[in-house]
Design a protein around this motif. Sequence first.
Motif, PDB file in Angstrom:
ATOM      1  N   SER A   6     -31.030  39.773  -9.945  1.00 14.00           N
ATOM      2  CA  SER A   6     -30.022  40.817  -9.758  1.00 14.00           C
ATOM      3  C   SER A   6     -29.376  40.779  -8.374  1.00 14.00           C
ATOM      4  O   SER A   6     -28.222  41.191  -8.228  1.00 14.00           O
ATOM      5  CB  SER A   6     -30.621  42.197 -10.032  1.00 14.00           C
ATOM      6  N   ALA A   7     -30.080  40.297  -7.354  1.00 11.15           N
ATOM      7  CA  ALA A   7     -29.515  40.249  -6.000  1.00 11.15           C
ATOM      8  C   ALA A   7     -28.846  38.903  -5.699  1.00 11.15           C
ATOM      9  O   ALA A   7     -28.319  38.716  -4.609  1.00 11.15           O
ATOM     10  CB  ALA A   7     -30.620  40.513  -4.973  1.00 11.15           C
ATOM     11  N   TRP A   8     -28.885  37.993  -6.653  1.00 14.00           N
ATOM     12  CA  TRP A   8     -28.332  36.659  -6.421  1.00 14.00           C
ATOM     13  C   TRP A   8     -26.880  36.584  -6.875  1.00 14.00           C
ATOM     14  O   TRP A   8     -26.468  37.257  -7.811  1.00 14.00           O
ATOM     15  CB  TRP A   8     -29.124  35.606  -7.176  1.00 14.00           C
ATOM     16  N   ARG A   9     -26.136  35.707  -6.248  1.00 17.05           N
ATOM     17  CA  ARG A   9     -24.737  35.482  -6.612  1.00 17.05           C
ATOM     18  C   ARG A   9     -24.666  34.365  -7.646  1.00 17.05           C
ATOM     19  O   ARG A   9     -25.297  33.321  -7.501  1.00 17.05           O
ATOM     20  CB  ARG A   9     -23.935  35.105  -5.359  1.00 17.05           C
ATOM     21  N   HIS A  10     -23.909  34.610  -8.696  1.00 16.15           N
ATOM     22  CA  HIS A  10     -23.702  33.583  -9.736  1.00 16.15           C
ATOM     23  C   HIS A  10     -22.734  32.542  -9.195  1.00 16.15           C
ATOM     24  O   HIS A  10     -21.636  32.875  -8.759  1.00 16.15           O
ATOM     25  CB  HIS A  10     -23.145  34.237 -11.018  1.00 16.15           C
ATOM     26  N   ASP A  11     -23.165  31.267  -9.201  1.00 17.20           N
ATOM     27  CA  ASP A  11     -22.321  30.200  -8.657  1.00 17.20           C
ATOM     28  C   ASP A  11     -22.539  28.914  -9.457  1.00 17.20           C
ATOM     29  O   ASP A  11     -23.269  28.019  -9.037  1.00 17.20           O
ATOM     30  CB  ASP A  11     -22.635  29.963  -7.173  1.00 17.20           C
ATOM     31  N   PRO A  12     -21.899  28.807 -10.635  1.00 17.72           N
ATOM     32  CA  PRO A  12     -22.091  27.622 -11.476  1.00 17.72           C
ATOM     33  C   PRO A  12     -21.535  26.342 -10.868  1.00 17.72           C
ATOM     34  O   PRO A  12     -21.854  25.251 -11.338  1.00 17.72           O
ATOM     35  CB  PRO A  12     -21.366  27.978 -12.771  1.00 17.72           C
ATOM     36  N   ASP A  13     -20.730  26.451  -9.815  1.00 16.57           N
ATOM     37  CA  ASP A  13     -20.159  25.266  -9.180  1.00 16.57           C
ATOM     38  C   ASP A  13     -20.933  24.801  -7.953  1.00 16.57           C
ATOM     39  O   ASP A  13     -20.520  23.843  -7.286  1.00 16.57           O
ATOM     40  CB  ASP A  13     -18.697  25.537  -8.797  1.00 16.57           C
ATOM     41  N   HIS A  14     -22.039  25.442  -7.648  1.00 12.26           N
ATOM     42  CA  HIS A  14     -22.842  25.044  -6.494  1.00 12.26           C
ATOM     43  C   HIS A  14     -23.290  23.593  -6.694  1.00 12.26           C
ATOM     44  O   HIS A  14     -23.799  23.230  -7.755  1.00 12.26           O
ATOM     45  CB  HIS A  14     -24.048  25.970  -6.346  1.00 12.26           C
ATOM     46  N   PRO A  15     -23.091  22.729  -5.691  1.00 14.33           N
ATOM     47  CA  PRO A  15     -23.365  21.297  -5.874  1.00 14.33           C
ATOM     48  C   PRO A  15     -24.812  20.974  -6.264  1.00 14.33           C
ATOM     49  O   PRO A  15     -25.045  20.091  -7.087  1.00 14.33           O
ATOM     50  CB  PRO A  15     -22.993  20.656  -4.539  1.00 14.33           C
ATOM     51  N   VAL A  16     -25.780  21.667  -5.687  1.00 14.10           N
ATOM     52  CA  VAL A  16     -27.179  21.382  -6.042  1.00 14.10           C
ATOM     53  C   VAL A  16     -27.458  21.810  -7.474  1.00 14.10           C
ATOM     54  O   VAL A  16     -28.155  21.105  -8.213  1.00 14.10           O
ATOM     55  CB  VAL A  16     -28.153  22.063  -5.052  1.00 14.10           C
ATOM     56  N   LEU A  17     -26.895  22.932  -7.899  1.00 17.33           N
ATOM     57  CA  LEU A  17     -27.101  23.386  -9.274  1.00 17.33           C
ATOM     58  C   LEU A  17     -26.438  22.434 -10.267  1.00 17.33           C
ATOM     59  O   LEU A  17     -27.011  22.109 -11.314  1.00 17.33           O
ATOM     60  CB  LEU A  17     -26.594  24.820  -9.451  1.00 17.33           C
ATOM     61  N   ARG A  18     -25.259  21.961  -9.941  1.00 18.80           N
ATOM     62  CA  ARG A  18     -24.573  20.992 -10.815  1.00 18.80           C
ATOM     63  C   ARG A  18     -25.365  19.691 -10.900  1.00 18.80           C
ATOM     64  O   ARG A  18     -25.523  19.111 -11.976  1.00 18.80           O
ATOM     65  CB  ARG A  18     -23.159  20.752 -10.315  1.00 18.80           C
ATOM     66  N   GLN A  19     -25.878  19.237  -9.774  1.00 22.68           N
ATOM     67  CA  GLN A  19     -26.685  18.012  -9.743  1.00 22.68           C
ATOM     68  C   GLN A  19     -27.979  18.203 -10.546  1.00 22.68           C
ATOM     69  O   GLN A  19     -28.406  17.308 -11.286  1.00 22.68           O
ATOM     70  CB  GLN A  19     -27.001  17.649  -8.291  1.00 22.68           C
ATOM     71  N   ALA A  20     -28.597  19.368 -10.424  1.00 26.76           N
ATOM     72  CA  ALA A  20     -29.827  19.649 -11.169  1.00 26.76           C
ATOM     73  C   ALA A  20     -29.564  19.637 -12.674  1.00 26.76           C
ATOM     74  O   ALA A  20     -30.351  19.071 -13.448  1.00 26.76           O
ATOM     75  CB  ALA A  20     -30.417  20.989 -10.730  1.00 26.76           C
ATOM     76  N   ILE A  21     -28.475  20.238 -13.105  1.00 27.06           N
ATOM     77  CA  ILE A  21     -28.140  20.249 -14.537  1.00 27.06           C
ATOM     78  C   ILE A  21     -27.883  18.827 -15.026  1.00 27.06           C
ATOM     79  O   ILE A  21     -28.348  18.441 -16.111  1.00 27.06           O
ATOM     80  CB  ILE A  21     -26.950  21.186 -14.813  1.00 27.06           C
TER      81      ILE A  21
END
Length: 166
Positions: free
Chosen positions: A43-58
């Motif tokens: 709930s306190a986190w910002r949604h950021d589907p374009d974050h480079p580490v998250l994209r790389q992890a996916i």
Amino acid sequence: MKHDPLTVFTTWQGPMGAMTLAATPRGLSGVWFDGQRHGPDRSAWRHDPDHPVLRQAIEQLTQYFAGQRQHFELPLDLSMGTPFQQQVWQALLGIAPGATTSYGRLSAAIGKPAAVRALGAAVGRNPMSVVVPCHRVLGSDGSLTGYAGGLDRKTALLSLEGATLV
């Protein structure tokens, strides 16, 4: 667990169900199956589907589930755990794909053979399902024991990796 206030997250529909992935400025900090035990309060986190580490992890998780990758090459941030938890999570990273170990052997490997219960609790609190391979830890008799994402997923992950199960 204490999470960095700059944590960002995204969700991903993987072949074993929906997952939440989180990252901090230091790296990937979480991968959870939706509904698993010890999941995050985002709930306190910002949604950021374009974050480079998250994209790389996916991208790497997609390759892993397709049988095209065995090792993850991602910056990891394990700082939300206690020093003991971090030591256990680092030890999990040393278990090769397709291999398994027991809680007792892992406890001995980190130099704390009497801390099997504490080690089991730390394994259960692993914030990075799949990437930090807690699914490779079995009971002393080779049986499938606890997995926060469910034993069906643990079995499927081990099968995907070609692990021999008793």
